[in-house]
Design an enzyme around this catalytic site. Structure first.
Site, mmCIF file in Angstrom:
data_model
loop_
_atom_site.group_PDB
_atom_site.id
_atom_site.type_symbol
_atom_site.label_atom_id
_atom_site.label_comp_id
_atom_site.label_asym_id
_atom_site.label_seq_id
_atom_site.Cartn_x
_atom_site.Cartn_y
_atom_site.Cartn_z
ATOM 1 N N GLY A 93 -14.876 87.993 -6.636
ATOM 2 C CA GLY A 93 -13.446 88.305 -6.611
ATOM 3 C C GLY A 93 -12.540 87.095 -6.622
ATOM 4 N N HIS A 100 -10.785 76.737 -3.329
ATOM 5 C CA HIS A 100 -10.111 76.871 -2.035
ATOM 6 C C HIS A 100 -11.078 77.472 -1.037
ATOM 7 C CE1 HIS A 100 -9.323 80.414 -4.551
ATOM 8 N NE2 HIS A 100 -9.408 81.131 -3.441
ATOM 9 N N LEU A 101 -10.986 76.982 0.172
ATOM 10 C CA LEU A 101 -11.800 77.500 1.269
ATOM 11 C C LEU A 101 -10.915 78.410 2.113
ATOM 12 C CD1 LEU A 101 -14.410 77.494 2.935
ATOM 13 C CD2 LEU A 101 -13.605 75.404 4.051
ATOM 14 N N HIS A 102 -11.310 79.688 2.205
ATOM 15 C CA HIS A 102 -10.591 80.611 3.086
ATOM 16 C C HIS A 102 -11.055 80.375 4.523
ATOM 17 C CE1 HIS A 102 -9.197 83.696 0.028
ATOM 18 N NE2 HIS A 102 -10.191 83.158 -0.667
HETATM 19 P P1 AMP Z 1 -9.531 84.188 -4.160
HETATM 20 O O1 AMP Z 1 -9.526 85.678 -4.377
HETATM 21 O O2 AMP Z 1 -10.697 83.696 -3.360
HETATM 22 O O3 AMP Z 1 -9.354 83.444 -5.473
HETATM 23 O O4 AMP Z 1 -8.279 83.889 -3.235
HETATM 24 C C1 AMP Z 1 -7.009 83.634 -3.707
HETATM 25 C C2 AMP Z 1 -6.086 83.821 -2.526
HETATM 26 O O5 AMP Z 1 -4.838 83.232 -2.848
HETATM 27 C C3 AMP Z 1 -5.823 85.271 -2.156
HETATM 28 O O6 AMP Z 1 -6.238 85.512 -0.806
HETATM 29 C C4 AMP Z 1 -4.315 85.414 -2.331
HETATM 30 O O7 AMP Z 1 -3.723 86.251 -1.366
HETATM 31 C C5 AMP Z 1 -3.844 83.982 -2.206
HETATM 32 N N1 AMP Z 1 -2.586 83.664 -2.874
HETATM 33 C C6 AMP Z 1 -2.166 84.066 -4.106
HETATM 34 N N2 AMP Z 1 -0.958 83.553 -4.372
HETATM 35 C C7 AMP Z 1 -0.600 82.796 -3.300
HETATM 36 C C8 AMP Z 1 0.551 82.012 -2.962
HETATM 37 N N3 AMP Z 1 1.598 81.883 -3.805
HETATM 38 N N4 AMP Z 1 0.579 81.403 -1.760
HETATM 39 C C9 AMP Z 1 -0.461 81.537 -0.895
HETATM 40 N N5 AMP Z 1 -1.566 82.247 -1.159
HETATM 41 C C10 AMP Z 1 -1.640 82.876 -2.332
#
Ligand code: AMP
Ligand code: ZN
Length: 114
Positions: A93, A100-102
Site C-alpha cells: 500500500g 518514509h518510516l511510519h
Molecule cells: P504510504 O502509504 O506508506 O506511502 O504512506 C504515505 C503516508 O503519507 C500516508 O499515511 C498519508 O496519510 C501521508 N500523507 C499524504 N500526504 C501527506 C501530507 N501532505 N502531509 C503529511 N502526510 C501525508
C-alpha cells in the site's frame, strides 16, 4: 526540483507539522493519523523506496530508525511500545514514493497488520 510530495515538504513548499529536522532527515506528522502518534521520518534526499537502497544509504537508514526511537522516547512510548513501518510498493500500500518510516504509537495495535 521534482514533483515529489515529501521533497516539497522538505523544501517547505507544502505545509506540514515538522517535529524534527537535521541535515539529513526530517520528521513530520502524518496528515491522516492512524494512531495518537503518527509521524513520518524521511531522508531529505529523494529515494523512491526500500527497493532502491544501496550500501551507501546504510547510515542514513540507521539515522531514520534511531530518530523514530528517539521520538517515541520523547513521547513516553518506549516502554509501552510502538510500531515502525516501511511500506514498499503495491502489495504493502505504498502511496508516496519517497521512502518514509511510519512511527505509530499511543494505542494497542493488532498483528498481523491488514
Ligand atoms: P504510504 O502509504 O506508506 O506511502 O504512506 C504515505 C503516508 O503519507 C500516508 O499515511 C498519508 O496519510 C501521508 N500523507 C499524504 N500526504 C501527506 C501530507 N501532505 N502531509 C503529511 N502526510 C501525508
Ligand atoms: Zn522525494
Amino acid at each position: 526540483m521534482n514533483d515529489c510530495l515529501f521533497c516539497k515538504i522538505v523544501r517547505r513548499e507544502i505545509p506540514a507539522t515538522l517535529v524534527y529536522e537535521d541535515e539529513q532527515i526530517a520528521a513530520f506528522n502524518d496528515v491522516k493519523p492512524q494512531a495518537p502518534t503518527h509521524v513520518l521520518i524521511v531522508p531529505k534526499r529523494h529515494i523512491d523506496s526500500l527497493n532502491k537502497l544501496s550500501i551507501e544509504e546504510d547510515s542514513l537508514i540507521g539515522a531514520l530508525v534511531r530518530r523514530a526511537s528517539a521520538i517515541a522516547a520523547e513521547r513516553g512510548l518506549s516502554e509501552g511500545g510502538y510500531r515502525t513501518v516501511f511500506n514498499t510498493n503495491r502489495d504493502a500500500g505504498q502511496t508516496v514514493f519517497h521512502i518514509h518510516l511510519h512511527l505509530l504509537g499511543g494505542r494497542a495495535m493488532g498483528w498481523p497488520p491488514g
